[in-house]
Design an enzyme around this catalytic site. Structure first.
Site, short mmCIF file in Angstrom:
data_model
loop_
_atom_site.label_atom_id
_atom_site.label_comp_id
_atom_site.label_asym_id
_atom_site.label_seq_id
_atom_site.Cartn_x
_atom_site.Cartn_y
_atom_site.Cartn_z
CG HIS A 187 -4.21 -6.95 4.41
ND1 HIS A 187 -3.79 -5.91 5.16
CD2 HIS A 187 -5.44 -6.59 3.93
CE1 HIS A 187 -4.69 -4.94 5.14
NE2 HIS A 187 -5.70 -5.34 4.39
NE ARG A 188 -6.97 -4.59 8.08
CZ ARG A 188 -5.80 -4.12 8.49
NH1 ARG A 188 -5.06 -4.82 9.32
NH2 ARG A 188 -5.35 -2.95 8.06
CG ASN B 149 -7.59 -3.77 -2.98
OD1 ASN B 149 -8.42 -2.86 -3.14
ND2 ASN B 149 -7.93 -4.94 -2.46
CG ASP C 208 -9.16 -1.87 9.01
OD1 ASP C 208 -10.25 -1.99 8.41
OD2 ASP C 208 -8.26 -1.11 8.61
CD GLU D 261 -8.36 -4.57 2.22
OE1 GLU D 261 -9.53 -4.30 2.55
OE2 GLU D 261 -7.37 -3.97 2.69
CE LYS E 65 -5.19 -3.32 0.58
NZ LYS E 65 -5.47 -2.23 1.49
CG ASP F 236 -2.23 -0.77 0.93
OD1 ASP F 236 -2.25 -1.54 -0.05
OD2 ASP F 236 -3.21 -0.61 1.69
O1 LIG Z 1 -8.61 6.19 6.46
C1 LIG Z 1 -8.00 5.14 6.66
O2 LIG Z 1 -6.75 5.10 6.83
C2 LIG Z 1 -8.77 3.88 6.73
C3 LIG Z 1 -10.13 3.92 6.97
C4 LIG Z 1 -10.95 2.70 7.13
O3 LIG Z 1 -11.74 2.57 5.97
P1 LIG Z 1 -13.33 3.00 5.89
O4 LIG Z 1 -13.42 4.42 6.26
O5 LIG Z 1 -13.62 2.72 4.45
O6 LIG Z 1 -14.07 2.12 6.85
C5 LIG Z 1 -10.10 1.44 7.31
O7 LIG Z 1 -10.88 0.30 7.13
C6 LIG Z 1 -8.94 1.43 6.33
O8 LIG Z 1 -8.16 0.26 6.49
C7 LIG Z 1 -8.03 2.60 6.57
C1 LIG Z 2 -9.75 -1.74 4.43
C2 LIG Z 2 -8.43 -1.77 4.38
O1 LIG Z 2 -7.66 -1.13 3.47
P1 LIG Z 2 -7.87 0.16 2.53
O2 LIG Z 2 -6.95 1.19 3.08
O3 LIG Z 2 -7.48 -0.31 1.18
O4 LIG Z 2 -9.31 0.60 2.62
C3 LIG Z 2 -7.66 -2.57 5.38
O5 LIG Z 2 -6.41 -2.40 5.43
O6 LIG Z 2 -8.24 -3.38 6.12
#
Ligand SMILES: O=C(O)C1=C[C@@H](OP(=O)(O)O)[C@@H](O)[C@H](O)C1
Ligand SMILES: C=C(OP(=O)(O)O)C(=O)O
Length: 445
Positions: free
Chosen positions: A396-397, A101, A324, A352, A427, A57
């Site tokens: 990944h999770r 992703n 998460d 994901e 990821k 990422d």
């Molecule tokens: O802003 C961020 O860093 C994130 C927000 C969350 O997503 P959502 O806002 O879509 O739930 C989380 O699930 C993602 O892994 C990271």
């Molecule tokens: C939802 C996730 O990732 P993203 O930042 O791609 O939304 C995650 O890391 O669980």
């Protein structure tokens, strides 16, 4: 960028482990790393970033910035980077960007590129093209930006052209992903209007603590956001991103959840280092859920420790604020003394993979009874965990949290949990299984 990326086999077999204890040094936070990279790139001045996460990422963000003409270098032998900010003017006005992703890359970059203007295409892996971005595109196009879908409406790939900002009031829906609001907030200071920019959130905002991370880091880069709760955000004019000089990336609180849960499941203690009491990540509140399950948590400024004496208690709680880390609770629920319910987690469906469906399917393979609701999951633990082969859906999770199914002797001697496609952890945590193996002293096959 150098990544210590182990080459994992097609699957990893985890044998039963009764007790784990020790200390884990966490990799950097994904959410903080990608925000800091973009803010450092957009700001005036040079930023030294300490302990950036090395993962897929962050790699897509670094490569995108490079393609856009932002200069950065990695300090050899470290995870420290120097980013030369472009002071709001990107050198490259035409680019095709691969976003993998990474939600934390494509959403904020879409808003920033739309505002700065140019001719840009953004695309990703096939799953990225199924993850919604329509609420963000609608919010931007409504104020004069020009973003088109080149595939399915509402989803990447996107084509961004130069627009003309027509209003200083934006509105965005917050019930699909908080990353849309994060993206608008981060782009707002680039809009260079004479009046304040105002962002109204329409409907309920999910995943709220991620907005706190955004506001906190914008402040570190000299931009203050005024707010009325979760409904309205105001960015006064005349504010520009300025480098703080140097900035440190905390350890990843979501990655911490797997080890802390392992400590709670087997007794521990397990200590994670890199994140603690002073964290700006909402996922540190994962420990509150572990406490509800009967674990003992202690915390320092920069560490958290989990231990327990006795089996975990079932939990029934709202997990909207930690979507998460909540996946880790779903697997820890295998060890609880009754059925556990995770509520208000509809966003799992657009991450994901469809995580509600995937989690239900894979927990059932381990013998659990699972009720999958539209936005909740109830997990009734099995008497004992049987041998199972876990599919990970390029998530990944899924791979990381199902490693916990090998703990505490619930998995009978001679049984094993097989994790398919373990490399998907790249990821956010490329050497996860090496670290897990060290802590669990398991054999990788
Ligand atoms: O802003 C961020 O860093 C994130 C927000 C969350 O997503 P959502 O806002 O879509 O739930 C989380 O699930 C993602 O892994 C990271
Ligand atoms: C939802 C996730 O990732 P993203 O930042 O791609 O939304 C995650 O890391 O669980």
């Amino acid at each position: 960028m150098t990544m210590k990326q182990p080459s994992y086999p097609r699957h990893i077999d985890l044998a039963p482990v009764h007790h784990v204890q020790g200390t884990v040094k966490l990799p950097g936070s994904k959410s903080i790393s990608n925000r800091i990279l973009l803010l450092a790139a957009l700001s005036g001045g040079t930023t030294r970033i300490f302990d950036l996460l090395a993962s897929d990422d962050t790699l897509v963000m670094l490569m995108a910035l490079q393609t856009l003409g932002v200069k950065w270098e990695q300090i050899e032998g470290t995870q420290d980077y120097i980013v030369h900010g472009v002071n709001g003017v990107l050198p490259v006005h035409q680019a095709d960007l691969f976003m993998g992703n990474a939600g934390t890359a494509i959403r904020p970059l879409t808003a920033a590129l739309a505002v700065l203007g140019g001719d840009y295409t953004l695309h990703g892996v096939p799953r990225m093209h199924e993850r919604p971005i329509g609420d963000l595109v609608d919010a931007l196009n409504a104020v004069g930006m020009r973003i088109d879908y080149t595939g399915n409406p509402g989803y990447p790939p996107l084509h961004i052209r130069r627009g003309q900002l027509t209003s200083s009031r934006m509105k965005v829906r917050g019930n699909v992903s908080s990353q849309f609001l994060t993206a608008l907030l981060m782009a707002a200071p680039l809009m260079a209007r004479e009046e304040a920019m105002q962002i109204d959130v329409v409907g309920e905002l999910i995943s709220k603590p991620y907005i706190e991370i955004t506001l906190n880091l914008m402040r570190r880069f000299s931009v203050e956001v005024e707010r009325d709760g979760w409904q309205q955000f105001i960015i006064k004019p005349g504010q520009h991103y300025r480098s703080p000089g140097s900035i440190h990336v905390e350890g990843d609180a979501s990655s911490a959840s797997y080890f802390l849960a392992a400590g709670a499941i087997t007794g521990g203690p397990i200590r994670v280092e890199g994140v603690g009491r002073d964290s700006i990540q909402g996922d540190v509140r994962f420990v509150e859920a572990l406490e509800l399950m009967g674990a003992t948590i202690t915390m320092g400024e920069n560490w958290i420790e989990a231990s327990s004496n006795g089996p975990l208690k079932a939990v029934d709680a709202d997990f909207n604020h930690i979507p998460d880390a909540a996946m880790t609770i779903a697997v820890a629920a295998l060890y609880a003394d009754g059925p556990s319910t995770l509520r208000n987690i509809a966003s799992w469906r657009v991450k994901e993979t469809d995580r509600l469906a995937a989690m239900a399917t894979e927990l059932r393979k381990l013998g659990a009874q699972v009720e999958e609701g539209a936005d909740y999951l109830t997990v009734t633990p099995p008497a004992e965990i049987g041998t199972a082969t876990i599919d990970t859906y390029d998530d990944h999770r899924m791979a990381m949290c199902f490693s916990l199914a090998s703990l505490d002797g619930a998995l009978r001697r001679g049984n094993r949990v097989r994790i398919n496609d373990p490399k998907c952890v790249a990821k956010t945590f490329p050497d996860y299984f090496d670290v897990f193996k060290k802590i669990a002293e398991q054999t990788l096959i």
